[in-house]
Design an enzyme around this catalytic site. Structure first.
Site, PDB file in Angstrom:
ATOM      1  N   ASP A  15       0.821  -1.225   0.000  1.00  0.00           N
ATOM      2  CA  ASP A  15       0.000   0.000   0.000  1.00  0.00           C
ATOM      3  C   ASP A  15       0.856   1.276   0.000  1.00  0.00           C
ATOM      4  O   ASP A  15       0.651   2.171   0.849  1.00  0.00           O
ATOM      5  CB  ASP A  15      -0.916   0.046   1.242  1.00  0.00           C
ATOM      6  N   GLU A 222     -11.669  -0.240  -2.999  1.00  0.00           N
ATOM      7  CA  GLU A 222     -10.807   0.313  -1.938  1.00  0.00           C
ATOM      8  C   GLU A 222      -9.632   1.038  -2.592  1.00  0.00           C
ATOM      9  O   GLU A 222      -9.570   1.174  -3.813  1.00  0.00           O
ATOM     10  CB  GLU A 222     -10.290  -0.797  -1.011  1.00  0.00           C
TER      11      GLU A 222
END
Ligand code: FUB
Length: 327
Positions: A15, A222
């Site tokens: 991420d 997301e």
């Protein structure tokens, strides 16, 4: 750099949120660990406990690890699972926005503050009031206003909310109804709270209709990111269970945005996640895959590749499976 390269050989980092501060590139990733928890749709196997930050003087340089900048044990309201984070700068301070479950296993967004981009960051006593779900991204517009984008389905709990309120038995809408939207709200001047109720960020199809919940190849799942290119706002995100990174273009930070296409085709591993950042005159896509761990979904490694635009402002699609040589 037209082929991706892995950034960190010794630790599992995912991420990646990349920003340039004081002329250097800083990357704020999630720190994946071997949790021993079986993989499930709730994401329990992502049981991360701290954050590191990395810096680079140039895109080909070695990424310097500045060590732990915030740990779950430092955060007064912490339950478990430090997921995706992002960092913004204002008036001499750096603000780290992070996803974390509270002691009741409900995700919120927290803020921690530092004088330096490499931390350490001191957490606020409580999460941001009215925050829920995961994956904060903070975008600074050219007028100095900061906007936070957030939300994530399934383990990220976005389906448990409607109109910013928790509902009982939350699920995604039926396939033919509009998809659940990521959220956007301007931050207060002190960067510590939402300035208003979060709004839905609408993603429209080519006919001006909201993407539907059943459109799994295009609907938001997301991993929000916002960047600006040639005066246009680019909102990018993951489609989750179809494993694509997509983008949509709008005329202002709130949207609506119109779906444009795929930035990155599926990588090895279930999740895909990214950030987009201009550094020393070129644009880059920071992302991750699970190749170095032998395909373990919960042990991911950061990569970077140059991002290219066509003359009409669309983004050239990048192949997720190229250069998976890890050395
Ligand atoms: O790293 C944990 C979660 O996996 C992130 O918050 C999601 O975006 C996905 O990458």
């Amino acid at each position: 750099m037209k082929t991706p390269r892995y950034l960190v050989p010794d630790l599992f980092m995912a991420d990646p949120s990349a920003h340039v501060f004081n002329g250097k590139l800083y990357i704020y990733p999630s720190h994946d660990v071997e949790s021993g928890i079986a993989e499930n749709d709730n994401g329990d196997h992502f049981d991360m406990r701290d954050y590191h930050v990395y810096s680079l003087d140039s895109i080909d340089a070695e990424a310097v690890d500045h060590g732990v900048i915030l740990a779950v044990t430092d955060i007064p309201w912490a339950g478990r699972q430090l997921w995706d984070s992002d960092v913004a700068f204002k008036n001499g301070k750096y603000y780290l926005y992070y996803s974390l479950k509270d002691k009741n296993d409900v995700f919120h967004i927290g803020v921690a503050v530092s004088d330096k981009p490499e931390g350490p960051f001191v957490p606020q006593e409580n999460p941001i009031k009215g925050s829920y779900s995961i994956d904060p991204c903070v975008f600074e517009d050219e007028d100095g206003a900061h906007y936070i984008y957030f939300g994530g389905l399934w383990g990220g709990q976005l389906q448990r909310y409607r109109n910013n309120k928790a509902i009982e038995y939350g699920q995604e809408p039926p396939d033919n109804e509009p998809a659940l939207c990521p959220k956007v709200v301007r931050l207060t001047d002190d960067m510590l709270e939402f300035s208003a109720e979060p709004q839905d960020l609408l993603i429209l199809d080519e006919n001006g209709k909201p993407l539907t919940a059943g459109d799994h190849d295009r609907r938001f799942f997301e991993a929000s990111w916002m960047h600006k290119y040639n005066g246009k706002y680019y909102f990018s995100y993951s489609t989750g269970n179809t494993h694509l990174l997509c983008y949509a273009i709008g005329d202002n930070p709130y949207g609506p945005f119109t779906y444009q296409g795929v930035i990155l085709t599926p990588v090895v591993g279930w999740t895909t996640h990214h950030s987009i950042c201009e550094f020393q005159g070129k644009w880059y896509l920071f992302h991750h895959d699970s190749v170095p761990s032998g395909g373990k979904t919960w042990l991911r490694s950061m990569k970077v590749v140059e991002l290219e635009y066509n003359d009409d402002g669309t983004i050239k699609t990048i192949e997720g499976l190229q250069n998976t040589n890890f050395s």
